[in-house]
Design an enzyme around this catalytic site. Structure first.
Site, PDB file in Angstrom:
ATOM      1  CG  ASP A   1     -28.053  -3.032  63.161  1.00 25.51           C
ATOM      2  OD1 ASP A   1     -27.310  -2.769  64.168  1.00 25.51           O
ATOM      3  OD2 ASP A   1     -29.333  -3.109  63.327  1.00 25.51           O
ATOM      4  CD  GLU A   2     -32.232  -0.413  61.617  1.00 25.16           C
ATOM      5  OE1 GLU A   2     -33.297  -0.405  60.983  1.00 25.16           O
ATOM      6  OE2 GLU A   2     -32.106  -1.052  62.753  1.00 25.16           O
ATOM      7  CB  ALA A   3     -24.909   3.822  62.539  1.00 20.96           C
TER       8      ALA A   3
END
Ligand code: ACM
Length: 497
Positions: free
Chosen positions: A311-313
């Site tokens: 997530d949220e890279a």
């Protein structure tokens, strides 16, 4: 003197598939015995677990007997037999008559779930004053029950604030009562690395040494982690370890300079902003690191799943992210585990066994089901247990909104996303992120009373879930929570009297 408990129809959470209240009562007294089949150790544990809970709620210290022959009347019988006509391993039947309490299943897991149902029938008994009673009258009932979804999870973020083995065990005991069968541990993030990795010891020496706000942090040794896994397993709960990557990795990057593209380790991080860190996806050592970590975590994990975050890279090149996740998937699969990732992973080419974890964006989920992947539903606006109840809630955040008890209860996984159907859904999970959560009392306050509602969404047929009836059942659980000193939020939506 006798005490009459509330009818099961006003207590059981998750509401059973079928529950028929009958005339008459079973009289539970100090002489009642618990019989269980002698064939295996799981049932021995379940019988003792039942004995323990009956004692702690009623004060009655019942005798346990192991036998294959149940002839004597007037007792509690845990029965393994192939007559529960349902292939679901968690299905069970519970029948209470004047003569006996029978909990019946095809297998040990179903027996354990059925025992939770019976324990809840004792929840409304007020307190130890009940000890004066010569017997407790439990209204007769016939229950047939099995889960709607195979995945009913809770997630605890032990990275932002660390919670030790005893806290995790306490949580396991609480969620077992609601028939949850997965505990997902978010073990690594920017603020901390919480699982000992023998081949990369600085991950915990350095990366585990602090947490949000700058406290001492901590980590599980492999022995401690194995202890958690075993404790959960006895309660038929699978531990799902998460190693988040390629973002949310500052704690790892701070521990090993060579994992950084510029070879320089950043400072440890104790804030709560996200999206600034990334493993160096161009360096081969990154994959050596991932192989070692996944191998060691897989060896500690008897369950089928490893969650790799994803997530949220935001600090990772978006094209390279796609290839990275495909390589990680191979590593996870080569350790004989199924990969789970947050919804962003559907940008990559996924194997059909990989599982998509929905939290915010429907489009990602739809891309996953097109590839044949199943979905775990954690819509942040419904079941993120770190969201505040209302603007006055002291703990928690509000980026996904305020979530009152009714908001987390009144939704259905199969109508949440247009184009996503029941068959695509593995189940539901309630995550608790811990930016603002410091201790177990904080955990309780955010999970209760919302979590039982998520359990019911995961287990019960949708048409059986009726808010006005649920409110009565939840109120009866409040009586038990008061008794055990659980710090729950006294939502004004519920009459707690
Ligand atoms: C998430 O809440 N970042 C999955």
């Amino acid at each position: 003197m006798n005490i009459v408990t509330t009818a099961s129809s006003d207590i059981i959470i998750p509401v059973p598939v079928s529950l028929v209240q009958k005339k008459g009562f079973f009289n539970l007294n100090r002489e009642t015995k618990i019989y269980y089949p002698s064939s295996n150790l799981d049932n021995d544990f379940t019988a003792r677990y039942l004995q323990h809970h009956i004692k702690s709620i009623t004060g009655y210290d019942l005798q346990i007997l192991s036998t294959e022959n149940f002839y004597e009347k007037g007792n509690i019988y845990l029965i393994l037999q192939n007559e529960v006509a349902n292939s679901n391993p968690e299905s069970y039947e519970l029948s209470i008559t004047e003569n006996s309490i029978n909990i019946i299943s095809d297998n040990s897991e179903g027996l354990f779930r059925g025992v939770q149902t019976f324990i809840q029938m004792l929840f409304p008994l007020k307190n130890k004053i009940d000890l004066a009673a010569n017997y407790i009258q439990i209204p007769n009932v016939e229950i047939k029950d099995y889960p709607r979804f195979q995945w009913r999870g809770v997630m605890l973020d032990v990275a932002r604030h660390f919670f030790g083995v005893n806290d995790v065990k306490k949580l396991i005991d609480l969620i077992a009562l609601y028939k949850f069968n997965r505990l997902h541990l978010h073990l690594t993030d920017d603020q901390g690395w919480r699982i000992q990795i023998n081949s990369w010891p600085k991950l915990t020496e350095i990366g585990g040494s602090t947490q949000v706000g700058g406290g001492a942090g901590g980590f599980y040794t492999q022995k401690e982690f194995a202890e958690i896994v075993e404790y959960a397993k006895k309660r038929f709960i699978t531990i799902v370890p998460e190693i988040d990557m390629p973002g949310h990795t500052n704690a790892a990057l701070a521990s090993y300079p060579e994992l950084n593209c510029d070879g320089v380790a950043p400072e440890l991080y104790t804030g709560i902003k996200v999206g600034f860190s990334s493993l160096c996806i161009d360096k081969e050592i990154t994959y050596d690191f991932i192989k070692d970590v996944i191998r060691e975590v897989a060896e500690l994990t008897p369950g089928s799943y490893i969650h790799i975050g994803g997530d949220e890279a935001h600090a990772t090149d978006s094209v390279k992210y796609i290839k990275f996740m495909e390589r990680v998937q191979e590593i996870v699969n080569s350790n004989n585990k199924k990969m789970i990732g947050w919804e962003e992973i559907t940008q990559s080419k996924l194997n059909p066994t990989s599982i998509v974890h929905y939290w915010r964006k429907a489009d990602y989920v739809l891309a996953g089901i097109k590839q044949g992947n199943k979905v775990i539903m954690s819509p942040s606006s419904k079941v993120y247990m770190d969201m505040k109840y209302n603007p006055n809630t002291e703990l928690g955040l509000n980026w996904a909104g305020y979530i009152e008890v009714s908001d987390s209860y009144n939704w259905d996984p199969s109508t949440q996303i247009n184009g996503l159907n029941e068959k695509d859904i593995l189940g539901v999970e309630a995550p608790l992120w811990t930016e603002t959560i410091l201790n177990f009392s904080d955990i309780e306050c955010m999970l209760f009373p919302r979590l039982p509602g998520v359990a019911e969404i995961g287990w019960s047929p949708n048409e059986k879930r009726i808010w006005d009836e649920y409110k009565i059942r939840l109120s009866n659980h409040g009586k038990y929570w008061e008794k055990i000193g659980l710090n729950f939020y006294k939502s004004p939506q519920i009459n707690w009297e």
